[in-house]
Design an enzyme around this catalytic site. Structure first.
Site, short mmCIF file in Angstrom:
data_model
loop_
_atom_site.label_atom_id
_atom_site.label_comp_id
_atom_site.label_asym_id
_atom_site.label_seq_id
_atom_site.Cartn_x
_atom_site.Cartn_y
_atom_site.Cartn_z
N ASN A 196 0.86 -1.19 0.00
CA ASN A 196 0.00 0.00 0.00
C ASN A 196 0.89 1.24 0.00
OD1 ASN A 196 -1.85 2.02 0.46
ND2 ASN A 196 -2.20 1.49 2.61
N LYS A 224 0.02 4.27 -0.22
CA LYS A 224 -0.65 5.45 0.34
C LYS A 224 -0.47 6.64 -0.64
CE LYS A 224 0.43 3.62 4.84
NZ LYS A 224 0.15 3.75 6.24
N HIS A 233 -9.60 1.17 5.14
CA HIS A 233 -8.27 1.35 5.73
C HIS A 233 -8.40 2.34 6.89
CE1 HIS A 233 -4.13 2.65 6.27
NE2 HIS A 233 -3.77 1.52 5.67
N GLU A 249 -6.75 4.78 7.84
CA GLU A 249 -6.60 6.20 7.50
C GLU A 249 -7.88 6.75 6.87
OE1 GLU A 249 -2.90 5.69 5.39
OE2 GLU A 249 -1.96 5.21 7.31
N GLU A 307 -5.47 -4.79 10.81
CA GLU A 307 -4.47 -3.73 10.98
C GLU A 307 -4.77 -2.97 12.27
OE1 GLU A 307 -2.51 -2.60 7.01
OE2 GLU A 307 -4.30 -1.38 7.23
N GLY A 325 2.19 2.48 10.66
CA GLY A 325 3.14 3.57 10.47
C GLY A 325 3.83 4.02 11.75
N SER A 370 3.27 -1.83 10.31
CA SER A 370 4.73 -1.76 10.50
C SER A 370 5.45 -3.07 10.17
CB SER A 370 5.06 -1.31 11.93
OG SER A 370 4.55 -0.03 12.18
C1 PEP Z 1 -0.84 0.21 5.80
O1 PEP Z 1 -0.78 1.27 5.20
O2 PEP Z 1 -1.78 -0.53 5.59
C2 PEP Z 1 0.21 -0.12 6.75
C3 PEP Z 1 0.12 -1.24 7.39
O3 PEP Z 1 1.25 0.78 6.89
P1 PEP Z 1 2.68 0.50 7.59
O4 PEP Z 1 3.20 -0.80 7.08
O5 PEP Z 1 3.51 1.66 7.21
O6 PEP Z 1 2.42 0.44 9.07
#
Ligand code: PEP
Length: 242
Positions: free
Chosen positions: A6, A8, A91, A93, A162, A168, A205
């Site tokens: 992803n 973003k 997601h 975000e 998640e 992040g 992460s």
């Molecule tokens: C994501 O954007 O779904 C995500 C898990 O980001 P990150 O790996 O940066 O935590």
């Protein structure tokens, strides 16, 4: 295993082109399915460069109508036209910055399924919810509302666990927390849709260094954010999954 990157709101079209060409130089075994979800503007170039390759691509978001007066939105019909295989929905975000609700997630999933694009439904609890012992009940509520009366048939349906506090931040859920959440998600979804098959990705992460310990029972792959912006890191995670 399925590994989805992803991006973003990162990478221009030129940067996307460089990344995809480099990724295509890597040799991956077919046992691991791989995809990237670039921003809308890079979907066209992704489609051009990935056509006929084992790497798929999809979008990070969509609206649920096919067309009309919805300024700034992109429809599943348009994503289908570009060749998208997947689309993220819900997601964290989108939920936390843009106010996306479970009902909106459900309507988007319905629209995507109608166009044969595979939704990747993201669920997860905040740190406050986890610390107050509500993680599983939050997952239950998100899933019950988002997957209610979806017509899944017996196709594989993809979700992503998640934890909001792990996205992040460099903080990763502990293997027993991941196992508990993944097994709960699979059981809950099975109760709702007994004929469907479910794959649950872990996201939050994920890096080449930690993916091994995260790959516990119930983890069907990874949704990778930050580390998917580097070909080297993304490829190492894919290689682990093979
Ligand atoms: C994501 O954007 O779904 C995500 C898990 O980001 P990150 O790996 O940066 O935590």
């Amino acid at each position: 295993m399925l590994v989805i990157g992803n991006w973003k709101m990162n990478k221009t079209v030129a940067e996307a082109r460089v990344f995809i060409k480099e990724l295509l130089r890597e040799r991956f075994d077919k046992k691991c399915s791989v995809g990237i979800v670039p921003s809308f503007v890079a979907l066209h170039i992704a489609g051009e460069l990935l056509e006929g390759t084992p790497i798929g691509f999809g979008a990070q978001n969509c609206y649920f109508e096919d067309q009309g007066a919805f300024t700034g939105e992109v429809s599943p019909l348009m994503l289908k036209d570009l060749g998208c295989k997947w689309c993220l929905v819900g997601h964290s975000e989108r939920r936390h910055i843009f106010g996306e609700t479970d009902e909106l997630v459900r309507r988007k999933a319905v629209a995507l399924l109608r166009h044969e694009i595979r939704p990747i439904v993201c669920v997860g609890e905040t740190l406050e919810q986890r610390n107050s012992g509500k993680a599983i009940s939050i997952l239950s509520a998100q899933l019950s509302r988002a997957l209610e009366s979806l017509d899944l048939g017996n196709e594989e349906f993809v979700l992503a666990y998640e934890p909001v506090w792990a996205i992040g931040t460099g903080m990763v859920a502990k293997p027993p927390q991941i196992e508990e959440a993944h097994n709960f998600i699979i059981e809950h979804c099975k109760r709702m849709h007994p004929k469907a098959n479910f794959r649950v990705l872990y996201g939050g992460s994920v890096t080449p260094e930690n993916c091994k310990e995260i790959a516990v029972n119930g983890v069907g792959g990874f949704l990778v954010g930050g580390a998917s912006l580097s070909v080297e890191k993304f490829s190492s995670i894919i290689r682990f999954c093979i």
